[in-house]
Design a protein around this motif. Structure first.
Motif, PDB file in Angstrom:
ATOM      1  N   GLU A 133     -22.009  14.840  26.342  1.00  4.48           N
ATOM      2  CA  GLU A 133     -22.404  16.136  26.875  1.00  4.48           C
ATOM      3  C   GLU A 133     -21.591  17.299  26.318  1.00  4.48           C
ATOM      4  N   VAL A 134     -20.409  17.026  25.729  1.00  5.89           N
ATOM      5  CA  VAL A 134     -19.554  18.101  25.215  1.00  5.89           C
ATOM      6  C   VAL A 134     -19.296  17.860  23.730  1.00  5.89           C
ATOM      7  N   PRO A 135     -20.280  18.138  22.879  1.00  6.63           N
ATOM      8  CA  PRO A 135     -20.071  17.970  21.431  1.00  6.63           C
ATOM      9  C   PRO A 135     -19.154  19.062  20.890  1.00  6.63           C
ATOM     10  N   TYR A 136     -18.115  18.660  20.213  1.00 14.25           N
ATOM     11  CA  TYR A 136     -17.143  19.631  19.691  1.00 14.25           C
ATOM     12  C   TYR A 136     -16.408  18.982  18.526  1.00 14.25           C
ATOM     13  N   GLN A 137     -16.677  19.447  17.318  1.00 17.27           N
ATOM     14  CA  GLN A 137     -16.037  18.921  16.126  1.00 17.27           C
ATOM     15  C   GLN A 137     -14.678  19.585  15.944  1.00 17.27           C
ATOM     16  N   ARG A 138     -13.631  18.782  15.919  1.00 17.82           N
ATOM     17  CA  ARG A 138     -12.280  19.293  15.799  1.00 17.82           C
ATOM     18  C   ARG A 138     -11.593  18.674  14.587  1.00 17.82           C
ATOM     19  N   ARG A 139     -10.604  19.399  14.058  1.00 18.72           N
ATOM     20  CA  ARG A 139      -9.861  18.876  12.915  1.00 18.72           C
ATOM     21  C   ARG A 139      -8.990  17.698  13.310  1.00 18.72           C
ATOM     22  N   ASN A 140      -8.317  17.822  14.461  1.00 23.78           N
ATOM     23  CA  ASN A 140      -7.414  16.773  14.914  1.00 23.78           C
ATOM     24  C   ASN A 140      -8.233  15.708  15.651  1.00 23.78           C
ATOM     25  N   LEU A 180      -7.505  24.488  24.652  1.00 20.68           N
ATOM     26  CA  LEU A 180      -8.132  25.531  25.468  1.00 20.68           C
ATOM     27  C   LEU A 180      -8.344  26.812  24.669  1.00 20.68           C
ATOM     28  N   LEU A 181      -7.344  27.184  23.872  1.00 24.02           N
ATOM     29  CA  LEU A 181      -7.405  28.448  23.145  1.00 24.02           C
ATOM     30  C   LEU A 181      -8.401  28.410  21.993  1.00 24.02           C
ATOM     31  N   ASN A 182      -8.528  27.276  21.328  1.00 27.62           N
ATOM     32  CA  ASN A 182      -9.371  27.195  20.134  1.00 27.62           C
ATOM     33  C   ASN A 182     -10.815  26.808  20.431  1.00 27.62           C
ATOM     34  N   ALA A 183     -11.085  26.398  21.652  1.00 26.70           N
ATOM     35  CA  ALA A 183     -12.445  25.966  21.983  1.00 26.70           C
ATOM     36  C   ALA A 183     -13.410  27.147  21.907  1.00 26.70           C
ATOM     37  N   PRO A 184     -14.533  27.014  21.203  1.00 25.13           N
ATOM     38  CA  PRO A 184     -15.537  28.096  21.161  1.00 25.13           C
ATOM     39  C   PRO A 184     -16.249  28.229  22.494  1.00 25.13           C
ATOM     40  N   PRO A 185     -16.951  29.340  22.726  1.00 25.13           N
ATOM     41  CA  PRO A 185     -17.659  29.528  24.005  1.00 25.13           C
ATOM     42  C   PRO A 185     -18.644  28.406  24.328  1.00 25.13           C
ATOM     43  N   THR A 206      -3.102  30.220  30.068  1.00 20.91           N
ATOM     44  CA  THR A 206      -3.037  30.925  28.787  1.00 20.91           C
ATOM     45  C   THR A 206      -3.192  32.423  29.018  1.00 20.91           C
ATOM     46  N   ALA A 207      -3.069  33.191  27.928  1.00 22.46           N
ATOM     47  CA  ALA A 207      -3.289  34.638  27.978  1.00 22.46           C
ATOM     48  C   ALA A 207      -4.706  35.018  27.606  1.00 22.46           C
ATOM     49  N   SER A 208      -5.568  34.038  27.328  1.00 21.56           N
ATOM     50  CA  SER A 208      -6.946  34.293  26.910  1.00 21.56           C
ATOM     51  C   SER A 208      -7.897  34.125  28.088  1.00 21.56           C
ATOM     52  N   PHE A 209      -8.780  35.104  28.293  1.00 17.88           N
ATOM     53  CA  PHE A 209      -9.742  35.016  29.393  1.00 17.88           C
ATOM     54  C   PHE A 209     -10.686  33.830  29.199  1.00 17.88           C
ATOM     55  N   ASP A 210     -11.208  33.640  27.974  1.00 15.48           N
ATOM     56  CA  ASP A 210     -12.143  32.544  27.724  1.00 15.48           C
ATOM     57  C   ASP A 210     -11.476  31.189  27.943  1.00 15.48           C
ATOM     58  N   ALA A 211     -10.224  31.037  27.501  1.00 15.56           N
ATOM     59  CA  ALA A 211      -9.511  29.772  27.699  1.00 15.56           C
ATOM     60  C   ALA A 211      -9.267  29.520  29.179  1.00 15.56           C
ATOM     61  N   ASN A 212      -8.947  30.560  29.930  1.00 14.50           N
ATOM     62  CA  ASN A 212      -8.736  30.396  31.369  1.00 14.50           C
ATOM     63  C   ASN A 212     -10.034  30.071  32.087  1.00 14.50           C
ATOM     64  N   ALA A 213     -11.152  30.626  31.608  1.00 16.31           N
ATOM     65  CA  ALA A 213     -12.460  30.294  32.186  1.00 16.31           C
ATOM     66  C   ALA A 213     -12.788  28.822  31.936  1.00 16.31           C
ATOM     67  N   LEU A 214     -12.445  28.324  30.739  1.00 13.55           N
ATOM     68  CA  LEU A 214     -12.650  26.906  30.456  1.00 13.55           C
ATOM     69  C   LEU A 214     -11.771  26.045  31.361  1.00 13.55           C
ATOM     70  N   TYR A 215     -10.534  26.464  31.592  1.00  9.90           N
ATOM     71  CA  TYR A 215      -9.650  25.710  32.469  1.00  9.90           C
ATOM     72  C   TYR A 215     -10.182  25.687  33.904  1.00  9.90           C
ATOM     73  N   LEU A 216     -10.833  26.773  34.340  1.00  2.00           N
ATOM     74  CA  LEU A 216     -11.454  26.785  35.657  1.00  2.00           C
ATOM     75  C   LEU A 216     -12.537  25.706  35.748  1.00  2.00           C
ATOM     76  N   GLU A 217     -13.281  25.491  34.656  1.00  3.71           N
ATOM     77  CA  GLU A 217     -14.270  24.413  34.642  1.00  3.71           C
ATOM     78  C   GLU A 217     -13.597  23.045  34.688  1.00  3.71           C
ATOM     79  N   VAL A 218     -12.408  22.913  34.068  1.00  6.21           N
ATOM     80  CA  VAL A 218     -11.653  21.658  34.146  1.00  6.21           C
ATOM     81  C   VAL A 218     -11.213  21.423  35.588  1.00  6.21           C
ATOM     82  N   ILE A 219     -10.772  22.475  36.276  1.00  3.26           N
ATOM     83  CA  ILE A 219     -10.406  22.355  37.690  1.00  3.26           C
ATOM     84  C   ILE A 219     -11.625  21.927  38.506  1.00  3.26           C
TER      85      ILE A 219
END
Length: 438
Positions: free
Chosen positions: A42-49, A103-108, A348-361
């Motif tokens: 359900e969460v496709p995300y191609q990452r380098r690492n 969290l910071l590098n994840a796209p929307p 984090t200091a990023s709004f989008d990263a914090n929004a993603l963390y809210l979904e993790v919560i």
């Protein structure tokens, strides 16, 4: 009196101990659901690492919340706990920098996929252990103070730290199951009902088709035409605290009241506020002003204090009143989200990263709630996460290998043994998220 031991030697060579032996049962719950396969799909995300998959990274963020390691930095404690890593199937444990970069590098699109995955989990969980025909949504917001420079944090209503920047997440909780149905991160200066129609729209869109009735409760901050119209468009039955405008207040003294109990009297009327396309039903409650009410927040006229609700429920005034009183359970759930599920910890200091963390919560909260409802005794369904940690997740354990077979040794206790046997028996009755056999 027994003497204390002498010549006691201390050794630091045991590798099979862990503080988190009881977390194994939660891991087995995730294994039965095949949660990793589900998240990977359900969460496709191609990452380098490629050392950690996306599902492993999400669970590496969930487990610290579960165990009370509420900051990303403190999650590094699990890196030295090889037994915990073995029990949960994690290949090592990501360091704090890796988790924060994720969290910071994840796209929307990752937020969208995690949000959709959370919605699909609710479809699975809402009918466990018994099928449901009615959902009750409680909507409210809370203040999360930002200490530092966080993107999107603004100065708004903040009763504890006045003048500090903050976030104002909007939370929608299903009352009977306690599931966090939806959540949206907002700047601290967002109005109470701002974004509410959109959150309601996504919440209603995520309702399973076999649910026959939807109900909603909200305080006066949601008593505006866009919110009420959204509820009526989805045929939801609601009780929302009425906004006490001057024309509405003038009606209160002339209504016909009947006693609901020894203190309160109830009446009803119809009222069309400015901007409303039609009149709506208003339930009014009043009681005599008493000496201890000198600083009450209720509206007073003459000798009486008043409360009022806007509603379209086909119930008596007393039944509407009691229905709304059930919303009081929202406050302890928000408190649990803030204190036990790290909602007030901004990673984090990023709004989008914090929004993603809210979904993790949200993911962690709903997985724990589903585990309680499906695997634990009924008495445990109301336990907070803090109490679950104390009674189950933080059980000390020793991992041994007699005859080369891994064995998790817990404290010798008939209570723990009965609890473990009950959990494992209920796990055997569950099916994976994809509906296939085990």
């Amino acid at each position: 009196m027994r003497r204390a031991p002498r010549n006691l030697r201390i050794a630091f060579d045991h590798r099979g101990l862990t503080h988190f032996g009881g977390a194994y049962f939660f891991h087995e719950f995730l294994q039965v659901l095949r949660i990793r396969r589900f998240l990977s799909r359900e969460v496709p995300y191609q990452r380098r690492n490629h050392r950690y998959s996306v599902s492993q990274m999400l669970l590496a963020l969930v487990y610290p919340i579960l165990l009370g390691l509420d900051r990303i930095e403190t999650a590094s404690f699990l890196r030295s706990n090889g037994t915990f890593q073995y029990l949960t199937g994690l290949p090592g444990f990501p360091d704090p920098q890796t988790l924060r970069r994720f969290l910071l590098n994840a796209p929307p699109s990752v937020w969208e996929h995690v949000h959709r995955a959370n919605d699909q989990l609710l479809h699975k969980f809402i009918h466990l252990p018994d099928r449901r025909s009615r959902l009750i949504f409680d909507l409210d917001s809370t203040v999360v103070t930002a200490f530092g420079k966080q993107d999107g944090a603004e100065v708004g209503y903040n009763p504890k730290y006045r003048g500090k920047r903050s976030y104002n997440p909007l939370l929608c909780i299903e009352a009977n199951s306690s599931f966090l149905w939806d959540a949206e991160l907002r700047p601290g200066n967002a109005g109470v009902w701002e974004s509410s129609p959109a959150v309601l729209q996504t919440s209603f869109a995520n309702v399973p088709p076999d649910i026959r009735e939807l109900r909603f409760r909200g305080d006066a901050g949601f008593g505006y035409q866009p919110v009420l119209q959204e509820l009526e468009d989805h045929r939801a039955r609601y009780a929302v605290v009425a906004r006490l405008t001057v024309p509405l207040k003038r009606r209160f003294p002339g209504l016909h009241y009947e006693h609901a109990n020894a203190r309160w009297q109830l009446a009803e009327t119809e009222y069309r506020a400015l901007g409303w396309p039609h009149a709506r039903r208003i339930i009014v409650a009043r009681r005599f002003i008493e000496k201890e009410d000198a600083q009450t927040t209720l509206f007073a006229v003459g000798r009486y204090l008043y409360r009022a609700w806007t509603t379209n429920l086909d119930l008596t005034p007393v039944a509407v009143w009691h229905f709304y009183e059930g919303r009081a359970a929202m406050e302890p759930r928000i408190h649990e989200l803030r204190e036990d599920f790290a909602l007030r910890k901004i990673p984090t200091a990023s709004f989008d990263a914090n929004a993603l963390y809210l979904e993790v919560i949200r993911l962690a909260y709903n997985l724990v709630t589903a585990f309680q409802r499906t695997c634990l005794p009924e008495l445990w369904h109301s336990y907070t996460l803090q109490k679950l940690r104390f009674k189950l997740f933080l059980l000390p354990a020793e991992l041994t290998r007699p005859h080369n077979r891994p064995t998790l040794r817990l404290k010798e206790s008939p209570l723990i043994q009965r609890l473990a046997d009950g959990i494992l028996a209920k796990l055997a009755a569950l099916t994976p998220l994809d509906g296939s056999g085990k």
